[in-house]
Design a protein around this motif. Structure first.
Motif, mmCIF file in Angstrom:
data_model
loop_
_atom_site.group_PDB
_atom_site.id
_atom_site.type_symbol
_atom_site.label_atom_id
_atom_site.label_comp_id
_atom_site.label_asym_id
_atom_site.label_seq_id
_atom_site.Cartn_x
_atom_site.Cartn_y
_atom_site.Cartn_z
ATOM 1 N N LEU A 12 0.819 -1.214 0.000
ATOM 2 C CA LEU A 12 0.000 0.000 0.000
ATOM 3 C C LEU A 12 0.854 1.266 0.000
ATOM 4 C CD1 LEU A 12 -2.894 -0.951 2.436
ATOM 5 C CD2 LEU A 12 -2.948 -0.850 -0.057
ATOM 6 N N GLY A 13 1.932 1.265 0.764
ATOM 7 C CA GLY A 13 2.810 2.425 0.803
ATOM 8 C C GLY A 13 3.408 2.740 -0.557
ATOM 9 N N GLN A 14 3.840 1.710 -1.265
ATOM 10 C CA GLN A 14 4.408 1.887 -2.605
ATOM 11 C C GLN A 14 3.349 2.399 -3.593
ATOM 12 O OE1 GLN A 14 7.791 0.720 -4.051
ATOM 13 N NE2 GLN A 14 8.196 1.400 -1.968
ATOM 14 N N ARG A 15 2.160 1.834 -3.524
ATOM 15 C CA ARG A 15 1.080 2.284 -4.431
ATOM 16 C C ARG A 15 0.698 3.729 -4.160
ATOM 17 N NH1 ARG A 15 -3.276 -1.729 -6.626
ATOM 18 N NH2 ARG A 15 -3.809 0.293 -7.433
ATOM 19 N N LEU A 16 0.576 4.079 -2.870
ATOM 20 C CA LEU A 16 0.230 5.454 -2.516
ATOM 21 C C LEU A 16 1.314 6.414 -2.995
ATOM 22 C CD1 LEU A 16 -1.478 7.591 -1.119
ATOM 23 C CD2 LEU A 16 -0.342 6.966 1.036
ATOM 24 N N ALA A 17 2.573 6.089 -2.776
ATOM 25 C CA ALA A 17 3.668 6.958 -3.204
ATOM 26 C C ALA A 17 3.638 7.175 -4.716
ATOM 27 C CB ALA A 17 5.009 6.358 -2.787
ATOM 28 N N ARG A 18 3.479 6.112 -5.458
ATOM 29 C CA ARG A 18 3.447 6.232 -6.926
ATOM 30 C C ARG A 18 2.270 7.099 -7.380
ATOM 31 N NH1 ARG A 18 5.941 1.096 -6.517
ATOM 32 N NH2 ARG A 18 7.785 0.989 -7.850
ATOM 33 N N LYS A 19 1.124 6.942 -6.736
ATOM 34 C CA LYS A 19 -0.059 7.711 -7.115
ATOM 35 C C LYS A 19 0.128 9.196 -6.791
ATOM 36 C CE LYS A 19 -3.959 7.069 -8.886
ATOM 37 N NZ LYS A 19 -4.088 7.049 -10.340
ATOM 38 N N LEU A 20 0.682 9.488 -5.608
ATOM 39 C CA LEU A 20 0.937 10.886 -5.245
ATOM 40 C C LEU A 20 1.924 11.534 -6.212
ATOM 41 C CD1 LEU A 20 1.218 10.524 -1.374
ATOM 42 C CD2 LEU A 20 -0.588 11.724 -2.620
ATOM 43 N N LEU A 21 2.975 10.807 -6.567
ATOM 44 C CA LEU A 21 3.959 11.333 -7.509
ATOM 45 C C LEU A 21 3.351 11.532 -8.888
ATOM 46 C CD1 LEU A 21 6.915 9.104 -6.326
ATOM 47 C CD2 LEU A 21 6.755 11.603 -6.054
ATOM 48 N N GLU A 22 2.496 10.609 -9.297
ATOM 49 C CA GLU A 22 1.828 10.711 -10.598
ATOM 50 C C GLU A 22 0.902 11.930 -10.637
ATOM 51 O OE1 GLU A 22 -1.854 8.322 -12.420
ATOM 52 O OE2 GLU A 22 -0.101 7.056 -12.027
ATOM 53 N N ARG A 23 0.134 12.128 -9.574
ATOM 54 C CA ARG A 23 -0.779 13.275 -9.496
ATOM 55 C C ARG A 23 -0.012 14.582 -9.463
ATOM 56 N NH1 ARG A 23 -5.648 12.756 -5.374
ATOM 57 N NH2 ARG A 23 -5.662 14.921 -5.988
ATOM 58 N N GLY A 24 1.058 14.591 -8.656
ATOM 59 C CA GLY A 24 1.896 15.779 -8.589
ATOM 60 C C GLY A 24 1.416 16.850 -7.623
ATOM 61 N N LEU A 26 -1.393 17.687 -4.063
ATOM 62 C CA LEU A 26 -2.264 17.199 -3.001
ATOM 63 C C LEU A 26 -2.912 18.432 -2.397
ATOM 64 C CD1 LEU A 26 -2.991 14.527 -1.522
ATOM 65 C CD2 LEU A 26 -1.241 15.116 0.140
ATOM 66 N N LYS A 27 -4.171 18.335 -2.049
ATOM 67 C CA LYS A 27 -4.865 19.490 -1.486
ATOM 68 C C LYS A 27 -4.434 19.711 -0.040
ATOM 69 C CE LYS A 27 -8.747 19.448 -4.535
ATOM 70 N NZ LYS A 27 -10.175 19.529 -4.705
ATOM 71 N N ASP A 28 -4.238 20.986 0.290
ATOM 72 C CA ASP A 28 -3.884 21.339 1.662
ATOM 73 C C ASP A 28 -5.152 21.525 2.488
ATOM 74 O OD1 ASP A 28 -4.886 23.832 0.939
ATOM 75 O OD2 ASP A 28 -2.954 24.860 1.063
ATOM 76 N N ALA A 29 -5.009 21.986 3.722
ATOM 77 C CA ALA A 29 -6.148 22.162 4.626
ATOM 78 C C ALA A 29 -7.166 23.166 4.087
ATOM 79 C CB ALA A 29 -5.656 22.597 5.999
ATOM 80 N N GLY A 33 -4.637 23.091 -4.186
ATOM 81 C CA GLY A 33 -3.682 22.112 -4.688
ATOM 82 C C GLY A 33 -2.255 22.590 -4.507
ATOM 83 N N VAL A 34 -1.442 21.770 -3.836
ATOM 84 C CA VAL A 34 -0.042 22.111 -3.578
ATOM 85 C C VAL A 34 0.826 21.024 -4.207
ATOM 86 C CG1 VAL A 34 1.685 22.521 -1.781
ATOM 87 C CG2 VAL A 34 -0.683 23.228 -1.404
ATOM 88 N N SER A 35 1.920 21.431 -4.846
ATOM 89 C CA SER A 35 2.776 20.454 -5.521
ATOM 90 C C SER A 35 3.480 19.539 -4.518
ATOM 91 C CB SER A 35 3.805 21.143 -6.413
ATOM 92 O OG SER A 35 4.734 21.838 -5.634
ATOM 93 N N VAL A 36 3.623 18.279 -4.906
ATOM 94 C CA VAL A 36 4.330 17.292 -4.101
ATOM 95 C C VAL A 36 5.820 17.447 -4.401
ATOM 96 C CG1 VAL A 36 4.678 14.823 -3.698
ATOM 97 C CG2 VAL A 36 2.363 15.706 -4.099
#
Length: 83
Positions: A12-24, A26-29, A33-36
């Protein structure tokens, strides 16, 4: 944005990391949208390498306070606890 994934060597950790990197981003509070910029993968073993300059690996036990101090800093924006 700097993101920590505990259990980063696992499936799960590997899948999540790849997805976050692919998206580029992530929404902040505030919902903006803020860049990873960096994904830190922490686990007791080193996982399958992800070929991306934004990935950093930390090998250790999250139950060890010294390891946590070396892993989490004031710039950490988000933590996904999958360990």
């Amino acid at each position: 944005m700097k993101i920590l994934i505990t259990g980063g060597a696992g499936f799960l950790g590997q899948r999540l990391a790849r997805k976050l990197l692919e998206r580029g981003t992530l929404k902040d509070a505030d919902g903006k949208g803020v860049s990873v910029d960096q994904v830190v993968l922490a686990d007791i073993v080193e996982g399958t390498p992800i070929q991306d300059q934004r990935v950093r690996y930390m090998v250790g036990d999250i139950g060890d306070p010294n390891f946590l101090k070396s892993t989490i800093d004031a710039n950490m924006d988000s933590i996904f606890h999958l360990a």
